[in-house]
Design a protein around this motif. Structure first.
Motif, short mmCIF file in Angstrom:
data_model
loop_
_atom_site.label_atom_id
_atom_site.label_comp_id
_atom_site.label_asym_id
_atom_site.label_seq_id
_atom_site.Cartn_x
_atom_site.Cartn_y
_atom_site.Cartn_z
N SER A 1 26.80 32.85 49.53
CA SER A 1 26.92 33.09 48.10
C SER A 1 28.25 32.58 47.59
O SER A 1 29.31 32.96 48.09
CB SER A 1 26.79 34.59 47.80
N LEU A 2 28.21 31.71 46.58
CA LEU A 2 29.46 31.21 46.00
C LEU A 2 30.22 32.34 45.30
O LEU A 2 31.44 32.43 45.42
CB LEU A 2 29.17 30.07 45.02
N GLN A 3 29.51 33.19 44.59
CA GLN A 3 30.17 34.32 43.92
C GLN A 3 30.73 35.29 44.96
O GLN A 3 31.84 35.81 44.80
CB GLN A 3 29.17 35.03 43.00
N GLY A 4 29.96 35.53 46.03
CA GLY A 4 30.47 36.40 47.09
C GLY A 4 31.69 35.81 47.76
O GLY A 4 32.65 36.52 48.08
N THR A 5 31.66 34.49 47.98
CA THR A 5 32.82 33.81 48.56
C THR A 5 34.03 33.95 47.65
O THR A 5 35.15 34.21 48.12
CB THR A 5 32.50 32.32 48.77
N ARG A 6 33.80 33.80 46.38
CA ARG A 6 34.90 33.92 45.42
C ARG A 6 35.50 35.33 45.43
O ARG A 6 36.73 35.50 45.47
CB ARG A 6 34.38 33.57 44.03
N HIS A 7 34.64 36.35 45.41
CA HIS A 7 35.13 37.73 45.41
C HIS A 7 35.91 38.05 46.68
O HIS A 7 36.98 38.65 46.64
CB HIS A 7 33.95 38.70 45.26
N HIS A 8 35.36 37.64 47.84
CA HIS A 8 36.04 37.91 49.10
C HIS A 8 37.36 37.17 49.18
O HIS A 8 38.35 37.71 49.68
CB HIS A 8 35.14 37.53 50.26
N LEU A 9 37.37 35.93 48.70
CA LEU A 9 38.62 35.17 48.74
C LEU A 9 39.69 35.85 47.89
O LEU A 9 40.85 35.96 48.32
CB LEU A 9 38.37 33.74 48.24
N ASN A 10 39.31 36.33 46.70
CA ASN A 10 40.27 37.03 45.85
C ASN A 10 40.78 38.31 46.52
O ASN A 10 41.97 38.65 46.43
CB ASN A 10 39.63 37.37 44.51
N ASN A 11 39.87 39.01 47.21
CA ASN A 11 40.26 40.27 47.85
C ASN A 11 41.18 40.04 49.06
O ASN A 11 42.06 40.87 49.34
CB ASN A 11 39.02 41.04 48.31
N PHE A 12 40.96 38.93 49.77
CA PHE A 12 41.66 38.72 51.02
C PHE A 12 42.79 37.71 50.94
O PHE A 12 43.33 37.32 51.97
CB PHE A 12 40.67 38.30 52.11
#
Length: 364
Positions: free
Chosen positions: A295-306
């Motif tokens: 998921s691109l949106q999931g990748t984006r959220h995880h990247l922001n969190n980590f």
């Protein structure tokens, strides 16, 4: 909080630098594509056009005028963009920006220079023109387009090479098409042999629709009709890629107030999008998952969190962080209606400039 220093620093960034960074990230990602991710051993690029809106300033209106159907002061400047995406990685590999009334095929002719030999260009019926098929072949590439509605289909003409599959001879137009110079038109060959594949879409309760595909892939052994029909079904991926850019990342409505900054903003959006695709590719290929299933949106959220953890982590720890990327099930031949679930506010549309509307309120 005063953001003037940030704005001044941002304005000093050269547009060519951002364009170069966007292209380099896309190229490096394309270099990682192995044979298993190719279609019949070929790299497929998908082309499409879209629009982006921007603030209503004098500079933006002059460079990218609003639609002529809207009254002055009631609309927003709109730019037309043409993008080529990689079918294997989902990354944007080329971009061109122009005014709203630019035809998609004019944008496409500026994008052909970004094709590599042996690429296959996939697009809808807007790009299916005689001159463009010739141009793509001259670049040692091939094309798969839906047949343009202006071309009539004749079942009797052509050499049948399979079920719903035939070779057809196209003839050079009698008049020079718009967008071509007389020299370019004179250089076109008198005939062009293309392959026409047609199939039917049958949905209960709806009229049966016939779809005709035009391609320069003439080898029926290497490229079967079924494979080509399946490939065209993946053209929908470009709609999802554009949706990610415009909706997921928010490029639909830009915020910059000058044309140069608008173009920079577009390049930054595409740069961020390609960096996310690169992260998805790295995570997917490392852990045995098809990158496009992430998921691109999931990748984006995880990247922001980590991001804090990534900055402080060692190389081995980064591999563990990649495992947290969200995975989604494969959804082939996905098709969604273009409708909105959230209802708009019941306010009337703006049909007069604000200064006239204020005067009406004062006199009411």
């Amino acid at each position: 909080m005063d953001t003037s220093a940030y704005c001044q620093a941002r304005s000093r960034l050269p547009e060519k630098l951002l364009e170069k960074l966007f292209g380099q990230v896309a190229q490096r990602l394309e270099e990682k594509v192995t044979t298993e991710y190719l279609w019949c051993g070929r790299n497929v690029k998908v082309i499409d056009g879209s629009t982006v809106s921007m603030p209503d300033t004098v500079e933006n209106q002059k460079a990218y005028p609003q639609p002529k159907s809207q009254k002055p002061g009631c609309g927003f400047p709109i730019a037309k963009i043409g993008v080529i995406f990689s079918l294997a990685t989902g990354a944007a590999v080329a971009l061109v920006i122009d005014v709203l009334n630019t035809h998609d095929i004019k944008l496409a002719r500026k994008l052909y220079q970004f094709l590599n030999p042996l690429d296959i260009l996939l697009g809808d019926r807007a790009f299916c023109a005689y001159a463009d098929m010739v141009s793509i072949k001259n670049l040692e590439c091939d094309a798969v387009f839906r047949k343009h509605q202006a071309r009539t289909t004749s079942m009797r003409k052509g050499k049948i090479v399979g079920d719903c599959d035939k070779l057809v001879t196209w003839y050079k137009p009698k008049k020079c098409p718009q967008g071509l110079s007389e020299l370019e038109f004179a250089a076109l060959p008198p005939t062009l042999v293309v392959r026409e594949i047609y199939y039917y879409i049958i949905i209960p309760g709806f009229r049966t629709e016939r779809v005709s595909l035009i391609t320069t892939l003439l080898d029926t052994t290497t490229y079967s009709a079924l494979e080509i029909v399946g490939l065209y079904g993946k053209r929908w991926d470009v709609e999802l890629d554009l949706r990610h850019l415009k909706t997921t990342l928010g490029m639909d409505v830009l915020r910059c107030k000058t044309p140069s900054m608008v173009r920079k903003e577009i390049y930054v959006y595409l740069l961020a999008y390609n960096l996310l695709r690169s992260l998805m590719w790295s995570a997917g290929t490392t852990y045995g998952t098809p990158p496009l299933r992430l998921s691109l949106q999931g990748t984006r959220h995880h990247l922001n969190n980590f991001i804090p953890e990534l900055l402080a982590a060692t190389s081995k720890q980064r591999h563990l962080i990649y495992r947290t990327l969200l995975k989604v099930p494969n959804r082939p031949a996905r098709s969604e209606a273009r409708v909105r679930k959230r209802r708009p506010k019941a306010y009337p549309l703006m049909t007069k400039p604000r200064n006239e509307l204020r005067k009406q309120l004062q006199t009411a």
